[in-house]
Design a protein around this motif. Structure first.
Motif, short mmCIF file in Angstrom:
data_model
loop_
_atom_site.label_atom_id
_atom_site.label_comp_id
_atom_site.label_asym_id
_atom_site.label_seq_id
_atom_site.Cartn_x
_atom_site.Cartn_y
_atom_site.Cartn_z
N ALA A 22 0.85 -1.19 0.00
CA ALA A 22 0.00 0.00 0.00
C ALA A 22 0.88 1.24 0.00
O ALA A 22 1.94 1.26 0.62
N LEU A 23 0.43 2.26 -0.72
CA LEU A 23 1.10 3.55 -0.77
C LEU A 23 0.07 4.63 -0.46
O LEU A 23 -1.05 4.57 -0.98
N VAL A 24 0.47 5.60 0.36
CA VAL A 24 -0.39 6.72 0.72
C VAL A 24 0.43 8.00 0.52
O VAL A 24 1.44 8.20 1.20
N ALA A 25 0.00 8.83 -0.41
CA ALA A 25 0.72 10.07 -0.71
C ALA A 25 0.18 11.22 0.14
O ALA A 25 -0.97 11.19 0.58
N GLU A 26 1.01 12.22 0.35
CA GLU A 26 0.60 13.39 1.11
C GLU A 26 -0.60 14.10 0.49
O GLU A 26 -1.35 14.76 1.20
N ASP A 27 -0.79 13.97 -0.81
CA ASP A 27 -1.91 14.66 -1.47
C ASP A 27 -3.22 13.88 -1.36
O ASP A 27 -4.22 14.26 -1.96
N GLY A 28 -3.20 12.75 -0.62
CA GLY A 28 -4.43 11.99 -0.39
C GLY A 28 -4.62 10.78 -1.27
O GLY A 28 -5.49 9.95 -1.02
N ARG A 29 -3.82 10.64 -2.34
CA ARG A 29 -3.95 9.45 -3.19
C ARG A 29 -3.52 8.21 -2.42
O ARG A 29 -2.61 8.28 -1.60
N GLU A 30 -4.20 7.10 -2.70
CA GLU A 30 -3.86 5.84 -2.05
C GLU A 30 -3.85 4.72 -3.09
O GLU A 30 -4.57 4.78 -4.08
N TYR A 31 -3.05 3.72 -2.80
CA TYR A 31 -2.98 2.54 -3.65
C TYR A 31 -2.84 1.33 -2.73
O TYR A 31 -2.08 1.36 -1.76
N TYR A 32 -3.58 0.27 -3.04
CA TYR A 32 -3.48 -0.98 -2.28
C TYR A 32 -3.65 -2.14 -3.25
O TYR A 32 -4.54 -2.12 -4.10
N ALA A 33 -2.78 -3.14 -3.12
CA ALA A 33 -2.89 -4.33 -3.96
C ALA A 33 -2.42 -5.55 -3.19
O ALA A 33 -1.55 -5.48 -2.32
#
Length: 185
Positions: A22-33
């Motif tokens: 999972a990745l969470v960016a400071e701008d609010g975007r998220e990714y989970y796989a």
């Protein structure tokens, strides 16, 4: 821009295999796989992973849960479950779409190896993907080990852990010592 991330993996002292990322960016975007190609047999024999990580993987909901084979560790039909090559491409795009990306993780050494191995060898990292991960645990030590907020839920779920890494970093940002606090000028 900082990207907070976490991985769940299985390792044997020689290899490290991705379970989820999972990745969470400071701008609010998220990714989970979740890695569709994870070594399920090895995971089944790993008591700690079965107790702590497998319950956080996607499982069928409602009526669908009753139609999934009991032998499955997770729901292969969940949209977060992807092949490794797809995950690598999506992670690459997420990082490359981030201006001046900085990777941050908690005890991030293994996380960085897992992330880098999505692309092959370390020298195969795509342009724009940092060759190192900044370590929030090390930053905590550097700042005098302030008492960090506890993670409310989702421990060992890569997305919940990545979100909590962001919360830890924000806490550390607010509680940094002034740059010259130990000088007596």
């Amino acid at each position: 821009m900082r990207i907070y991330y976490d991985t769940e993996f299985i390792e044997n002292g020689r290899t490290i295999d991705l379970i989820s990322i999972a990745l969470v960016a400071e701008d609010g975007r998220e990714y989970y796989a979740v890695n569709r190609e994870m070594p399920v047999r090895r995971i089944r024999r790993h008591d700690w992973l079965m107790k702590n990580v497998v319950p956080s993987l996607p499982h069928g909901q409602g009526d669908r849960r009753n139609h999934l084979p009991k032998a499955w560790l997770f729901d292969y039909y969940d949209p977060t479950v992807q092949r490794r090559a797809v995950i690598a491409d999506q992670v690459r795009r997420f990082i490359q779409d981030t201006p001046d990306p900085q990777l941050w993780a908690w005890y991030g050494a293994y996380d960085h190896v897992v992330l880098a191995q999505l692309f092959g060898r370390m020298i195969d990292l795509p342009t724009g993907v940092p060759m190192w991960t900044n370590d929030l645990r090390q930053e905590t030590e550097r700042l005098g080990n302030p008492h960090l907020p506890e993670q409310p839920a989702g421990l060992h779920n890569a997305l919940a852990d990545a979100r909590h890494n962001r919360a830890r970093a924000e806490f550390l940002d607010r509680h940094q010592r002034p740059a010259n606090s130990d000088r007596s000028d």
